[in-house]
Design a protein around this motif. Structure first.
Motif, PDB file in Angstrom:
ATOM      1  N   SER A   1     -11.247  -8.749  14.922  1.00  8.50           N
ATOM      2  CA  SER A   1     -10.420  -8.499  15.184  1.00  8.50           C
ATOM      3  C   SER A   1      -9.898  -9.572  14.657  1.00  8.50           C
ATOM      4  CB  SER A   1     -10.042  -8.274  16.648  1.00  8.50           C
ATOM      5  OG  SER A   1      -8.816  -8.465  17.038  1.00  8.50           O
ATOM      6  N   GLY A   2      -8.087  -9.866  13.982  1.00 10.35           N
ATOM      7  CA  GLY A   2      -7.537 -10.873  13.727  1.00 10.35           C
ATOM      8  C   GLY A   2      -8.088 -11.627  12.406  1.00 10.35           C
ATOM      9  N   GLN A   3      -9.760 -11.068  11.912  1.00  6.06           N
ATOM     10  CA  GLN A   3     -10.648 -12.083  10.967  1.00  6.06           C
ATOM     11  C   GLN A   3      -9.922 -10.436   9.175  1.00  6.06           C
ATOM     12  OE1 GLN A   3     -11.838 -15.012  11.267  1.00  6.06           O
ATOM     13  NE2 GLN A   3     -10.746 -14.557  13.090  1.00  6.06           N
ATOM     14  N   ALA A   4      -9.929 -11.425   8.121  1.00  4.76           N
ATOM     15  CA  ALA A   4     -10.271 -10.857   6.930  1.00  4.76           C
ATOM     16  C   ALA A   4     -11.241 -11.088   6.231  1.00  4.76           C
ATOM     17  CB  ALA A   4      -9.076 -11.562   6.246  1.00  4.76           C
ATOM     18  N   ALA A   5     -11.962 -11.057   7.371  1.00  2.42           N
ATOM     19  CA  ALA A   5     -13.586 -11.284   5.920  1.00  2.42           C
ATOM     20  C   ALA A   5     -14.197  -9.943   6.988  1.00  2.42           C
ATOM     21  CB  ALA A   5     -14.362 -12.576   6.734  1.00  2.42           C
TER      22      ALA A   5
ATOM     23  N   THR B   1      -2.399  -7.808   4.213  1.00  3.84           N
ATOM     24  CA  THR B   1      -2.933  -7.900   2.256  1.00  3.84           C
ATOM     25  C   THR B   1      -3.854  -8.806   2.364  1.00  3.84           C
ATOM     26  OG1 THR B   1      -0.607  -8.753   1.993  1.00  3.84           O
ATOM     27  CG2 THR B   1      -1.392  -8.989   0.948  1.00  3.84           C
ATOM     28  N   ALA B   2      -3.960  -9.766   3.619  1.00  4.44           N
ATOM     29  CA  ALA B   2      -5.408 -10.314   2.755  1.00  4.44           C
ATOM     30  C   ALA B   2      -6.907  -9.003   3.308  1.00  4.44           C
ATOM     31  CB  ALA B   2      -5.730 -11.669   4.325  1.00  4.44           C
ATOM     32  N   ARG B   3      -7.050  -8.558   4.547  1.00  2.42           N
ATOM     33  CA  ARG B   3      -7.828  -7.523   4.551  1.00  2.42           C
ATOM     34  C   ARG B   3      -8.415  -6.231   2.966  1.00  2.42           C
ATOM     35  NH1 ARG B   3      -7.638  -6.027  10.714  1.00  2.42           N
ATOM     36  NH2 ARG B   3      -8.703  -7.459  11.639  1.00  2.42           N
ATOM     37  N   ALA B   4      -6.466  -6.079   2.330  1.00  2.00           N
ATOM     38  CA  ALA B   4      -7.080  -5.089   1.294  1.00  2.00           C
ATOM     39  C   ALA B   4      -7.574  -5.620   0.388  1.00  2.00           C
ATOM     40  CB  ALA B   4      -5.625  -4.173   1.446  1.00  2.00           C
ATOM     41  N   SER B   5      -7.405  -7.160   0.272  1.00  3.14           N
ATOM     42  CA  SER B   5      -7.641  -8.130  -0.770  1.00  3.14           C
ATOM     43  C   SER B   5      -8.814  -8.197  -0.736  1.00  3.14           C
ATOM     44  CB  SER B   5      -7.202  -9.281  -0.717  1.00  3.14           C
ATOM     45  OG  SER B   5      -5.403  -8.749  -1.231  1.00  3.14           O
ATOM     46  N   SER B   6      -9.690  -8.176   0.174  1.00  2.00           N
ATOM     47  CA  SER B   6     -10.595  -8.472   0.495  1.00  2.00           C
ATOM     48  C   SER B   6     -11.884  -7.643   0.616  1.00  2.00           C
ATOM     49  CB  SER B   6     -11.242  -8.892   2.131  1.00  2.00           C
ATOM     50  OG  SER B   6     -11.068  -9.980   2.467  1.00  2.00           O
ATOM     51  N   VAL B   7     -11.803  -6.610   0.052  1.00  3.49           N
ATOM     52  CA  VAL B   7     -12.114  -5.132   0.222  1.00  3.49           C
ATOM     53  C   VAL B   7     -12.151  -4.816  -0.729  1.00  3.49           C
ATOM     54  CG1 VAL B   7     -12.376  -2.202   0.612  1.00  3.49           C
ATOM     55  CG2 VAL B   7     -11.365  -3.576   2.497  1.00  3.49           C
TER      56      VAL B   7
ATOM     57  N   SER C   1      -5.173  -1.704  -6.958  1.00  5.76           N
ATOM     58  CA  SER C   1      -4.348  -2.354  -6.594  1.00  5.76           C
ATOM     59  C   SER C   1      -4.292  -2.399  -4.622  1.00  5.76           C
ATOM     60  CB  SER C   1      -3.316  -1.579  -6.722  1.00  5.76           C
ATOM     61  OG  SER C   1      -3.310  -0.179  -6.159  1.00  5.76           O
ATOM     62  N   ALA C   2      -4.120  -3.544  -4.459  1.00  4.25           N
ATOM     63  CA  ALA C   2      -4.201  -3.879  -3.188  1.00  4.25           C
ATOM     64  C   ALA C   2      -3.037  -3.676  -2.844  1.00  4.25           C
ATOM     65  CB  ALA C   2      -4.685  -5.310  -2.459  1.00  4.25           C
ATOM     66  N   SER C   3      -2.185  -3.585  -1.161  1.00  5.01           N
ATOM     67  CA  SER C   3      -0.426  -3.986  -0.709  1.00  5.01           C
ATOM     68  C   SER C   3      -1.388  -4.122   0.956  1.00  5.01           C
ATOM     69  CB  SER C   3       0.463  -3.369  -0.826  1.00  5.01           C
ATOM     70  OG  SER C   3      -0.557  -1.713  -0.608  1.00  5.01           O
ATOM     71  N   GLY C   4      -0.425  -4.315   1.480  1.00  6.62           N
ATOM     72  CA  GLY C   4      -1.000  -4.541   2.755  1.00  6.62           C
ATOM     73  C   GLY C   4       0.772  -4.211   3.268  1.00  6.62           C
ATOM     74  N   TYR C   5       0.889  -3.537   4.455  1.00  9.76           N
ATOM     75  CA  TYR C   5       2.220  -3.265   5.166  1.00  9.76           C
ATOM     76  C   TYR C   5       2.229  -3.561   6.637  1.00  9.76           C
ATOM     77  CZ  TYR C   5       1.295   0.129   1.748  1.00  9.76           C
ATOM     78  OH  TYR C   5       1.890   0.129   0.052  1.00  9.76           O
TER      79      TYR C   5
END
Length: 193
Positions: free
Chosen positions: A87-91, A138-144, A160-164
């Motif tokens: 929760s609350g993380q992008a790692a 956006t950070a989560r999509a980029s991490s994947v 491609s990555a995007s955050g909504y």
């Protein structure tokens, strides 16, 4: 391979992706099943890919948190936030990395473009690293994407990555649905590189 199950899955995906379907001739209307008129190679590849991804999800015991779905864009893996992130993380968690590295070889078998979309729930975040849900999604999509490229060995040109943030909920944005709306979507598009 269960040929009946394979046929049903192929038909479902072809119908969702715009393939032409015709009923099987039969005098008993209740037993009519749709069948493909002519195979569409890209749909055949996506059908096999979806079946293999379903196998990985089941084998890893992730059916409650990762759902493969065929739609008009292609095949999408809906990964609830807890499947890949704390929760609350992008790692990405260790378990999330293991899952992504299991599906990476499957993605290498098709030339399709891959869209990774991050979504949060509607609870505001306000940390130094993530001042809003926009940055977190956006950070989560980029991490994947980064894991799939750097560790999965997939061509970066395909991604491609995007955050909504929380603006594209999959379910009604109620407190009961927050966990379902907090997700990453990995879509293997019909479009090829």
């Amino acid at each position: 391979v269960d040929t009946e199950k394979d046929s049903r899955a192929r038909t479902q995906i072809q119908m969702q992706l715009g393939g032409r379907i015709a009923p099987v001739p039969n005098t008993d209307a209740a037993s009519r099943e749709p069948r493909p008129i002519q195979p569409i190679p890209e749909l055949e590849d996506l059908t096999r890919l979806m079946q293999r991804m379903e196998g990985v999800v089941t084998e890893m015991g992730l059916a409650e948190s990762i759902e493969p779905v065929a739609d008009q864009r292609g095949v999408t893996l809906y990964a609830l936030g807890g499947a890949l992130f704390e929760s609350g993380q992008a790692a990405i968690t260790h378990e999330g990395q293991q899952f992504l590295l299991r599906i990476a070889p499957l993605l290498q078998q098709v030339p399709n473009k891959v869209l990774v979309e991050g979504h949060t729930d509607d609870v505001p975040i306000g940390t130094d690293r993530f001042p809003s849900n926009w940055e977190l999604s956006t950070a989560r999509a980029s991490s994947v994407v980064r894991i799939m490229i750097e560790e999965g060995g997939i061509d970066p040109l395909r991604f491609s990555a995007s955050g909504y943030a929380h603006y594209h909920p999959r379910f009604d944005p109620t407190p009961e649905n927050r966990a379902k709306n907090r997700r990453v979507e990995i879509t293997i598009l019909r479009e090829q590189l």
